[in-house]
Each structure stands twice: as C-alpha cells, then as structure tokens.
Design a protein around this motif. Structure first.
Motif, PDB file in Angstrom:
ATOM      1  N   HIS A  89       0.839  -1.197   0.000  1.00  0.00           N
ATOM      2  CA  HIS A  89       0.000   0.000   0.000  1.00  0.00           C
ATOM      3  C   HIS A  89       0.874   1.248   0.000  1.00  0.00           C
ATOM      4  N   PRO A  90       0.294   2.384  -0.402  1.00  0.00           N
ATOM      5  CA  PRO A  90       0.986   3.646  -0.164  1.00  0.00           C
ATOM      6  C   PRO A  90       1.316   3.717   1.332  1.00  0.00           C
ATOM      7  N   ASP A  91       2.472   4.116   1.654  1.00  0.00           N
ATOM      8  CA  ASP A  91       3.071   4.258   3.012  1.00  0.00           C
ATOM      9  C   ASP A  91       3.924   3.067   3.439  1.00  0.00           C
ATOM     10  N   ASP A  92       3.758   1.888   2.797  1.00  0.00           N
ATOM     11  CA  ASP A  92       4.601   0.743   3.183  1.00  0.00           C
ATOM     12  C   ASP A  92       6.071   0.941   2.805  1.00  0.00           C
ATOM     13  N   PRO A  93       6.385   1.322   1.553  1.00  0.00           N
ATOM     14  CA  PRO A  93       7.804   1.542   1.244  1.00  0.00           C
ATOM     15  C   PRO A  93       8.428   2.613   2.146  1.00  0.00           C
ATOM     16  N   GLU A  94       7.700   3.703   2.376  1.00  0.00           N
ATOM     17  CA  GLU A  94       8.265   4.816   3.156  1.00  0.00           C
ATOM     18  C   GLU A  94       8.482   4.423   4.618  1.00  0.00           C
ATOM     19  N   SER A  95       7.497   3.726   5.205  1.00  0.00           N
ATOM     20  CA  SER A  95       7.660   3.367   6.617  1.00  0.00           C
ATOM     21  C   SER A  95       8.645   2.214   6.777  1.00  0.00           C
ATOM     22  N   GLY A  96       8.628   1.263   5.841  1.00  0.00           N
ATOM     23  CA  GLY A  96       9.495   0.091   5.960  1.00  0.00           C
ATOM     24  C   GLY A  96      10.951   0.381   5.670  1.00  0.00           C
ATOM     25  N   LYS A 147      12.781  10.881   6.461  1.00  0.00           N
ATOM     26  CA  LYS A 147      11.921   9.690   6.471  1.00  0.00           C
ATOM     27  C   LYS A 147      10.583  10.040   7.124  1.00  0.00           C
ATOM     28  N   LYS A 148      10.650  10.764   8.236  1.00  0.00           N
ATOM     29  CA  LYS A 148       9.408  11.152   8.924  1.00  0.00           C
ATOM     30  C   LYS A 148       8.520  11.980   7.988  1.00  0.00           C
ATOM     31  N   GLU A 149       9.164  12.901   7.277  1.00  0.00           N
ATOM     32  CA  GLU A 149       8.427  13.749   6.329  1.00  0.00           C
ATOM     33  C   GLU A 149       7.730  12.898   5.251  1.00  0.00           C
ATOM     34  N   ALA A 150       8.456  11.894   4.748  1.00  0.00           N
ATOM     35  CA  ALA A 150       7.877  11.009   3.717  1.00  0.00           C
ATOM     36  C   ALA A 150       6.700  10.222   4.282  1.00  0.00           C
ATOM     37  N   CYS A 151       6.828   9.771   5.531  1.00  0.00           N
ATOM     38  CA  CYS A 151       5.716   9.048   6.164  1.00  0.00           C
ATOM     39  C   CYS A 151       4.527   9.987   6.365  1.00  0.00           C
ATOM     40  N   ALA A 189       3.684  12.406   4.591  1.00  0.00           N
ATOM     41  CA  ALA A 189       3.016  12.758   3.329  1.00  0.00           C
ATOM     42  C   ALA A 189       1.707  11.981   3.218  1.00  0.00           C
ATOM     43  N   HIS A 190       1.613  10.857   3.953  1.00  0.00           N
ATOM     44  CA  HIS A 190       0.405  10.021   3.918  1.00  0.00           C
ATOM     45  C   HIS A 190      -0.573  10.482   4.992  1.00  0.00           C
ATOM     46  N   GLN A 191      -1.003  11.712   4.869  1.00  0.00           N
ATOM     47  CA  GLN A 191      -1.857  12.339   5.877  1.00  0.00           C
ATOM     48  C   GLN A 191      -3.177  11.607   6.083  1.00  0.00           C
ATOM     49  N   SER A 192      -3.724  11.014   5.021  1.00  0.00           N
ATOM     50  CA  SER A 192      -5.017  10.332   5.159  1.00  0.00           C
ATOM     51  C   SER A 192      -4.901   9.119   6.080  1.00  0.00           C
ATOM     52  N   GLN A 193      -3.657   8.655   6.304  1.00  0.00           N
ATOM     53  CA  GLN A 193      -3.442   7.470   7.132  1.00  0.00           C
ATOM     54  C   GLN A 193      -3.160   7.795   8.589  1.00  0.00           C
ATOM     55  N   LYS A 194      -3.337   9.092   8.954  1.00  0.00           N
ATOM     56  CA  LYS A 194      -3.112   9.524  10.341  1.00  0.00           C
ATOM     57  C   LYS A 194      -1.765   9.012  10.871  1.00  0.00           C
ATOM     58  N   PRO A 195      -0.679   9.527  10.306  1.00  0.00           N
ATOM     59  CA  PRO A 195       0.644   8.996  10.653  1.00  0.00           C
ATOM     60  C   PRO A 195       0.998   9.072  12.144  1.00  0.00           C
ATOM     61  N   ASP A 196       0.316   9.957  12.890  1.00  0.00           N
ATOM     62  CA  ASP A 196       0.568   9.995  14.339  1.00  0.00           C
ATOM     63  C   ASP A 196       0.234   8.660  15.004  1.00  0.00           C
ATOM     64  N   THR A 197      -0.627   7.869  14.338  1.00  0.00           N
ATOM     65  CA  THR A 197      -1.029   6.594  14.942  1.00  0.00           C
ATOM     66  C   THR A 197      -0.049   5.454  14.635  1.00  0.00           C
ATOM     67  N   TRP A 198       0.857   5.629  13.651  1.00  0.00           N
ATOM     68  CA  TRP A 198       1.779   4.525  13.328  1.00  0.00           C
ATOM     69  C   TRP A 198       3.243   4.935  13.182  1.00  0.00           C
ATOM     70  N   TYR A 199       3.499   6.213  12.904  1.00  0.00           N
ATOM     71  CA  TYR A 199       4.910   6.597  12.750  1.00  0.00           C
ATOM     72  C   TYR A 199       5.710   6.350  14.045  1.00  0.00           C
ATOM     73  N   HIS A 204       5.512   4.020  16.126  1.00  0.00           N
ATOM     74  CA  HIS A 204       5.861   2.601  16.158  1.00  0.00           C
ATOM     75  C   HIS A 204       7.139   2.368  15.313  1.00  0.00           C
ATOM     76  N   HIS A 205       7.168   2.982  14.129  1.00  0.00           N
ATOM     77  CA  HIS A 205       8.343   2.813  13.263  1.00  0.00           C
ATOM     78  C   HIS A 205       9.577   3.497  13.845  1.00  0.00           C
ATOM     79  N   LEU A 206       9.352   4.578  14.567  1.00  0.00           N
ATOM     80  CA  LEU A 206      10.477   5.262  15.208  1.00  0.00           C
ATOM     81  C   LEU A 206      11.103   4.351  16.275  1.00  0.00           C
ATOM     82  N   LYS A 207      10.244   3.674  17.029  1.00  0.00           N
ATOM     83  CA  LYS A 207      10.758   2.720  18.037  1.00  0.00           C
ATOM     84  C   LYS A 207      11.519   1.590  17.351  1.00  0.00           C
TER      85      LYS A 207
END
Ligand code: ZN
Length: 250
Positions: free
Chosen positions: A43-50, A201-205, A207-217, A219-222
């Motif tokens: 999905h959009p956001d998988d390459p950026e977060s992964g 990287k955070k900025e790229a994540c 960019a997926h504003q519709s996915q509410k990145p505060d709820t998953w970014y 996790h990726h930071l950890k």
C-alpha cells in the motif's frame, strides 16, 4: 551482518565506496555502476515506513529508486469510496516520492482484494524486466496483512523465475512494517543506518496524511531505534536477505 558505523563512514569519500559501505549487498550490481533499487510495498506508506530512510540514503548517492505500490490504498480511508481514496492516496504517494527521490509506480491491484494468479505473476515479471533492478526490497512474508503477503509472493516468484532463466537477476531483501503488529518472526541479516535522514523519512511518512501517521509513525520510530541498538548505527532499518552468499557470482 553488514553495517556502516559513523566513524567508518568518514573514511569513505567517494560515492562508490560509500555505496558499498551503506549496508545492502551489491553483488548483483555491475561493478562501478550505481545499483538500481526497486521497493515493492502493498500500500501507499509501506515503502516509506518500511525502508524510507534507506531509499533516501541510496537516492542521495545517485541510485535510481523505484517505489512500486501493489494498490493505491483504495480501502484505506473510512467514509471514502475506492475511487476517492485512490485519488487522495495517489497524490500522497507523489508527495512522498518527491521526498524519498523515488519514481512511483502502481501495479494496479485493489486494496483488500489483492490476488495471486498467473496474470499477476506475469505482470510482476514484466515490471521487473522493464525496471531491471539490481536490488529489490519487499515485505517479509510472515505478516498479518494479506496484501503484504500477496506482494511478497509475486516478487519472490519473479526472483525465482529470473534465477531460473538466468536473466534480469536481482538481489532480494525483505523489510519489516509495524513489527509485532504486522511483521512477525523477523531476524535481520542487514542494516542501513538512517540517523542522518530520520527527519526526511518522517516527512515522507507524514506525506500520507489520510493514514493519520501519528497513529503509526511512532511505532516505526521505536523500530528504527531498536534496530539501531542492534547494529550500533543510531537509528537503522533492518532487512533479511533472501539470496545465499555467492548467488550472483557468475
Ligand atoms: Zn500495508
């Protein structure tokens, strides 16, 4: 385990030396050529977060990066129909790719309705023939999300076919997403330090504003913090290499 420490990084002045030290195995790339890297996500956001940090670091060195999305995230915005969601999320992908330096590409399947069949196998092979990457990064197969497992199957099959046909062969590595929640049983073989590009990287994540990145970014930071502890690279992204050593020594 291939790692690049901050101190050893200073020793590498030239682009190629830096490239070789960056972490991913480059055996499939022709000598003295920057490897072409393709990242395949469900999905959009998988390459950026992964592996957004890795994409940015390799793009900075001059590598051509393609970001392939199995779907446009059609099922990913509550209250929007598939067409509306796809339009919004395609724009978000374009924004994210401006940040990572990747070329966006869409496979054409539908979020939540992805499938593995002969046609999809052939289409993945065709895309990889056209893009001709040296390295492909995709989802680790053991993942709670069906779409992530689907793209793994398609990419893995293309990797097998390329080996059998002895043409367009590429190194295959897996990234992790939302480990513990989605990716499971992941034991890294390779790391890429991303401390210097963490903000981008955070900025790229985001960019997926519709996915509410505060709820998953967070996790990726950890995850990048933990992988950084494992590899002593500060923040890092981790990978599992599919290839056996010497696989491309032809
Ligand atoms: Zn996903």
């Amino acid at each position: 385990m291939a790692v690049l420490s901050r101190r050893s990084a200073l020793k590498y002045a030239s682009g190629f030396a830096a490239l070789q030290a960056l972490g991913l195995p480059l055996a499939a790339a022709p000598v003295q050529e920057f490897p072409r890297i393709l990242v395949a996500g469900g999905h959009p956001d998988d390459p950026e977060s992964g592996c957004g940090g890795t994409m940015i670091r390799y793009a900075n060195l001059g590598c051509a990066i393609t970001s392939l999305y199995l779907t446009r995230g059609e099922a990913g915005i509550p209250g929007k129909n598939a067409e509306e969601a796809a339009r919004i999320r395609t724009a978000e992908v374009q924004q994210a790719c401006r940040i990572t330096g990747a070329k966006p590409l869409f496979f054409g399947q539908i979020d939540g309705n992805t499938e593995v069949n002969r046609q999809a196998y052939a289409w993945m092979q065709e895309i990889l023939r056209q893009e001709n990457p040296d390295i492909v990064l995709t989802h680790w197969p053991i993942d709670t999300h069906r779409d992530h497992r689907v793209i793994w199957q398609l990419v893995y099959d293309a990797w097998l076919q390329a080996r059998q046909n002895r043409e367009n062969r590429f190194s295959l590595l897996y990234f992790e997403v939302l480990t513990g929640d989605q990716t499971q049983h992941f034991r890294p073989t390779h790391y890429v330090g991303i401390s210097e590009v963490l903000d981008r990287k955070k900025e790229a994540c985001y960019a997926h504003q519709s996915q509410k990145p505060d709820t998953w970014y967070p996790h990726h930071l950890k995850m990048s913090e933990f992988r950084g502890l494992e590899s002593q690279l500060g923040h890092a992204e981790a990978f599992v290499q599919q290839d056996l050593p010497g696989d491309f020594a032809f």
